[in-house]
Write a protein that holds these residues in place. Sequence first.
Motif, PDB file in Angstrom:
ATOM      1  N   TRP A 199       0.794  -1.223   0.000  1.00 26.76           N
ATOM      2  CA  TRP A 199       0.000   0.000   0.000  1.00 26.76           C
ATOM      3  C   TRP A 199       0.828   1.275   0.000  1.00 26.76           C
ATOM      4  CZ3 TRP A 199      -4.793  -0.885  -1.275  1.00 26.76           C
ATOM      5  CH2 TRP A 199      -5.331  -2.149  -1.014  1.00 26.76           C
ATOM      6  N   TRP A 200       2.137   1.167   0.073  1.00 25.01           N
ATOM      7  CA  TRP A 200       2.972   2.365   0.144  1.00 25.01           C
ATOM      8  C   TRP A 200       2.826   3.241  -1.096  1.00 25.01           C
ATOM      9  CZ3 TRP A 200       5.265   5.715   3.028  1.00 25.01           C
ATOM     10  CH2 TRP A 200       6.241   6.559   2.495  1.00 25.01           C
ATOM     11  N   PHE A 201       2.760   2.654  -2.258  1.00 23.99           N
ATOM     12  CA  PHE A 201       2.729   3.418  -3.504  1.00 23.99           C
ATOM     13  C   PHE A 201       1.301   3.664  -4.015  1.00 23.99           C
ATOM     14  CE2 PHE A 201       6.902   1.365  -3.338  1.00 23.99           C
ATOM     15  CZ  PHE A 201       7.722   2.471  -3.503  1.00 23.99           C
ATOM     16  N   ARG A 202       0.310   3.512  -3.151  1.00 19.59           N
ATOM     17  CA  ARG A 202      -1.078   3.736  -3.542  1.00 19.59           C
ATOM     18  C   ARG A 202      -1.652   4.941  -2.793  1.00 19.59           C
ATOM     19  NH1 ARG A 202      -3.682  -2.313  -4.337  1.00 19.59           N
ATOM     20  NH2 ARG A 202      -1.786  -3.329  -5.076  1.00 19.59           N
ATOM     21  N   ALA A 203      -2.740   5.453  -3.308  1.00 17.13           N
ATOM     22  CA  ALA A 203      -3.380   6.622  -2.711  1.00 17.13           C
ATOM     23  C   ALA A 203      -4.023   6.249  -1.378  1.00 17.13           C
ATOM     24  CB  ALA A 203      -4.425   7.189  -3.662  1.00 17.13           C
ATOM     25  N   ALA A 204      -4.006   7.188  -0.445  1.00 18.50           N
ATOM     26  CA  ALA A 204      -4.548   6.936   0.890  1.00 18.50           C
ATOM     27  C   ALA A 204      -6.031   6.576   0.846  1.00 18.50           C
ATOM     28  CB  ALA A 204      -4.318   8.146   1.778  1.00 18.50           C
ATOM     29  N   ARG A 205      -6.758   7.103  -0.132  1.00 15.29           N
ATOM     30  CA  ARG A 205      -8.200   6.812  -0.210  1.00 15.29           C
ATOM     31  C   ARG A 205      -8.470   5.330  -0.502  1.00 15.29           C
ATOM     32  NH1 ARG A 205      -6.927   9.600  -4.907  1.00 15.29           N
ATOM     33  NH2 ARG A 205      -7.105   8.370  -6.840  1.00 15.29           N
ATOM     34  N   TYR A 228      -0.134   0.364   7.772  1.00 17.47           N
ATOM     35  CA  TYR A 228       0.958  -0.321   8.447  1.00 17.47           C
ATOM     36  C   TYR A 228       0.813  -1.839   8.332  1.00 17.47           C
ATOM     37  CZ  TYR A 228       1.497   4.315  10.504  1.00 17.47           C
ATOM     38  OH  TYR A 228       1.673   5.675  10.680  1.00 17.47           O
ATOM     39  N   ASP A 229       1.957  -2.501   8.307  1.00 21.37           N
ATOM     40  CA  ASP A 229       2.030  -3.948   8.167  1.00 21.37           C
ATOM     41  C   ASP A 229       2.149  -4.594   9.548  1.00 21.37           C
ATOM     42  OD1 ASP A 229       2.550  -6.581   7.467  1.00 21.37           O
ATOM     43  OD2 ASP A 229       3.952  -6.063   5.873  1.00 21.37           O
ATOM     44  N   GLY A 230       1.291  -5.558   9.814  1.00 23.07           N
ATOM     45  CA  GLY A 230       1.314  -6.227  11.107  1.00 23.07           C
ATOM     46  C   GLY A 230       2.396  -7.276  11.250  1.00 23.07           C
ATOM     47  N   ALA A 231       3.183  -7.522  10.194  1.00 22.32           N
ATOM     48  CA  ALA A 231       4.215  -8.558  10.265  1.00 22.32           C
ATOM     49  C   ALA A 231       5.370  -8.168  11.171  1.00 22.32           C
ATOM     50  CB  ALA A 231       4.743  -8.866   8.863  1.00 22.32           C
ATOM     51  N   GLU A 283      11.409  -1.130   2.560  1.00 23.38           N
ATOM     52  CA  GLU A 283      12.650  -1.900   2.445  1.00 23.38           C
ATOM     53  C   GLU A 283      12.782  -2.923   3.573  1.00 23.38           C
ATOM     54  OE1 GLU A 283      15.675   1.381   0.422  1.00 23.38           O
ATOM     55  OE2 GLU A 283      15.398   1.384   2.591  1.00 23.38           O
ATOM     56  N   TYR A 284      12.143  -2.656   4.700  1.00 26.73           N
ATOM     57  CA  TYR A 284      12.243  -3.533   5.870  1.00 26.73           C
ATOM     58  C   TYR A 284      11.105  -4.558   5.925  1.00 26.73           C
ATOM     59  CZ  TYR A 284      15.811  -0.370   7.699  1.00 26.73           C
ATOM     60  OH  TYR A 284      16.956   0.372   7.880  1.00 26.73           O
ATOM     61  N   GLY A 285      10.300  -4.622   4.868  1.00 26.75           N
ATOM     62  CA  GLY A 285       9.210  -5.594   4.856  1.00 26.75           C
ATOM     63  C   GLY A 285       8.654  -5.778   3.463  1.00 26.75           C
ATOM     64  N   TRP A 286       9.544  -6.063   2.504  1.00 25.30           N
ATOM     65  CA  TRP A 286       9.116  -6.179   1.112  1.00 25.30           C
ATOM     66  C   TRP A 286       8.499  -7.540   0.850  1.00 25.30           C
ATOM     67  CZ3 TRP A 286       8.027  -2.420  -1.884  1.00 25.30           C
ATOM     68  CH2 TRP A 286       7.775  -2.655  -3.244  1.00 25.30           C
ATOM     69  N   ASP A 287       7.469  -7.556   0.011  1.00 28.85           N
ATOM     70  CA  ASP A 287       6.781  -8.799  -0.325  1.00 28.85           C
ATOM     71  C   ASP A 287       7.442  -9.432  -1.549  1.00 28.85           C
ATOM     72  OD1 ASP A 287       4.756 -10.709  -1.388  1.00 28.85           O
ATOM     73  OD2 ASP A 287       3.536  -9.878   0.231  1.00 28.85           O
ATOM     74  N   ALA A 288       7.703 -10.725  -1.466  1.00 29.74           N
ATOM     75  CA  ALA A 288       8.443 -11.419  -2.531  1.00 29.74           C
ATOM     76  C   ALA A 288       7.707 -11.446  -3.863  1.00 29.74           C
ATOM     77  CB  ALA A 288       8.766 -12.847  -2.088  1.00 29.74           C
ATOM     78  N   VAL A 289       6.387 -11.247  -3.856  1.00 29.83           N
ATOM     79  CA  VAL A 289       5.652 -11.293  -5.124  1.00 29.83           C
ATOM     80  C   VAL A 289       5.739  -9.973  -5.885  1.00 29.83           C
ATOM     81  CG1 VAL A 289       4.049 -12.984  -4.189  1.00 29.83           C
ATOM     82  CG2 VAL A 289       3.433 -10.567  -4.152  1.00 29.83           C
ATOM     83  N   LEU A 290       6.237  -8.938  -5.235  1.00 31.53           N
ATOM     84  CA  LEU A 290       6.320  -7.625  -5.862  1.00 31.53           C
ATOM     85  C   LEU A 290       7.720  -7.367  -6.410  1.00 31.53           C
ATOM     86  CD1 LEU A 290       4.435  -5.495  -3.165  1.00 31.53           C
ATOM     87  CD2 LEU A 290       3.507  -6.377  -5.316  1.00 31.53           C
ATOM     88  N   GLN A 295      12.702   3.138  -6.073  1.00 35.42           N
ATOM     89  CA  GLN A 295      12.818   3.748  -4.742  1.00 35.42           C
ATOM     90  C   GLN A 295      13.278   2.752  -3.682  1.00 35.42           C
ATOM     91  OE1 GLN A 295      10.218   3.921  -6.812  1.00 35.42           O
ATOM     92  NE2 GLN A 295       9.084   5.848  -6.618  1.00 35.42           N
ATOM     93  N   VAL A 296      12.981   1.474  -3.903  1.00 34.03           N
ATOM     94  CA  VAL A 296      13.388   0.433  -2.946  1.00 34.03           C
ATOM     95  C   VAL A 296      14.760  -0.066  -3.383  1.00 34.03           C
ATOM     96  CG1 VAL A 296      12.803  -1.803  -1.930  1.00 34.03           C
ATOM     97  CG2 VAL A 296      10.992  -0.164  -2.471  1.00 34.03           C
ATOM     98  N   ARG A 297      15.790   0.558  -2.847  1.00 31.89           N
ATOM     99  CA  ARG A 297      17.153   0.268  -3.283  1.00 31.89           C
ATOM    100  C   ARG A 297      17.719  -1.008  -2.676  1.00 31.89           C
ATOM    101  NH1 ARG A 297      20.022   6.241  -2.569  1.00 31.89           N
ATOM    102  NH2 ARG A 297      18.668   7.406  -4.004  1.00 31.89           N
ATOM    103  N   TYR A 298      17.252  -1.334  -1.466  1.00 27.00           N
ATOM    104  CA  TYR A 298      17.915  -2.397  -0.715  1.00 27.00           C
ATOM    105  C   TYR A 298      16.867  -3.101   0.151  1.00 27.00           C
ATOM    106  CZ  TYR A 298      21.677  -4.412   2.207  1.00 27.00           C
ATOM    107  OH  TYR A 298      22.530  -5.253   2.880  1.00 27.00           O
ATOM    108  N   VAL A 299      16.414  -4.273  -0.281  1.00 25.12           N
ATOM    109  CA  VAL A 299      15.424  -5.025   0.487  1.00 25.12           C
ATOM    110  C   VAL A 299      16.129  -5.682   1.684  1.00 25.12           C
ATOM    111  CG1 VAL A 299      13.802  -6.957   0.464  1.00 25.12           C
ATOM    112  CG2 VAL A 299      13.960  -5.419  -1.510  1.00 25.12           C
ATOM    113  N   LYS A 300      15.759  -5.258   2.884  1.00 24.54           N
ATOM    114  CA  LYS A 300      16.428  -5.762   4.085  1.00 24.54           C
ATOM    115  C   LYS A 300      15.695  -6.929   4.718  1.00 24.54           C
ATOM    116  CE  LYS A 300      18.565  -1.353   4.818  1.00 24.54           C
ATOM    117  NZ  LYS A 300      19.225  -0.469   5.777  1.00 24.54           N
ATOM    118  N   VAL A 301      14.372  -6.932   4.567  1.00 26.15           N
ATOM    119  CA  VAL A 301      13.568  -8.052   5.053  1.00 26.15           C
ATOM    120  C   VAL A 301      12.591  -8.420   3.945  1.00 26.15           C
ATOM    121  CG1 VAL A 301      11.985  -8.896   6.819  1.00 26.15           C
ATOM    122  CG2 VAL A 301      13.745  -7.219   7.428  1.00 26.15           C
TER     123      VAL A 301
END
Length: 309
Positions: A199-205, A228-231, A283-290, A295-301
């Motif tokens: 949801w980061w790159f989508r509109a708040a509405r 926010y992500d509950g993971a 970057e600290y909670g990227w989904d593997a299907v995406l 902008q996401v330079r370094y996937v940490k988790v």
Amino acid sequence: MRSKRKLLLLTSLVSWLWLVQRYLRNHQAQELGLSDWFDPRKRPDVVTTTGWLAPIIWEGTFNRRALRDHYARRNLTVGLAVFAAGRAAAGHLEPFLRSAKKHFMTGYRAVFYIMVDDPHRLPDLEPGPLQTFKALPLAQDRGWHDLDLVRMRQLGELVADHVWGEVDFLFSAAADQVFQGDFGVETLGSSVAQLHAWWWFRAARDFPYERRPRSAACIPSGHGDFFYDGALVGGTPLRVLHLVEECLKGVLQDMKHGLNSTYESHLNKYFFLHKPATLLSPEYGWDAVLHPPAQVRYVKVLRHPKAAW
């Protein structure tokens, strides 16, 4: 005799207040200012600061040396609680722990609280330097159907029964994740929230907030900051416990009204009312299907796709 007791009590109270004042002065003097280690101008391509002036941590925004020099002078211990039941324990716990050993708070004391429903499923792993593994039973809770809510309830019990006095900060993570890069002290804060990759790159509405007015998790249309992500959640033990208590209070209220609300809805309502002090970028909670955008330079988790569970 009574006046002497009062005098002793007053003297003790004054001494106690003096010690508290001294601690607070020393603690504040030792605190690192945000501008000492965080520079939002380094990442003009993304949002790096919230409307309430909390940092959003992206690679490139923080000064590792300043953080390392500061926390080297403190007696820091960080906890990581992971909850694994059934297939999650069998398929995800070992890679989670192996990656956390390598990347979580490297160079600092860390306590891993491993909550499992079957101790025989514990992987045969030894903790690394400065690390402690604590395996704890994951109690069966037949009154809750949402596994995330079960995890939240048991997180509260973990904090109350085991965490007090052991760690300065605590993170709680789902087992279906793998650490791929350094997860260090830049992530610390009194209250830490993870921004949702979907949801980061989508509109708040378009955020999937709970909109039913009768729900305790309701965020009215036109309101809300982020999704926010509950993971992953974190903070001081006291703030984590407050989050758990408030979310569970909302869940129980909804149950009384016959509403089936999700853990993530209540988590987002909590952070809407109680703004987090530190926000972790996707970057600290990227989904593997995406596919990570520029902008996401370094996937940490990296989070495993749900289809693979």
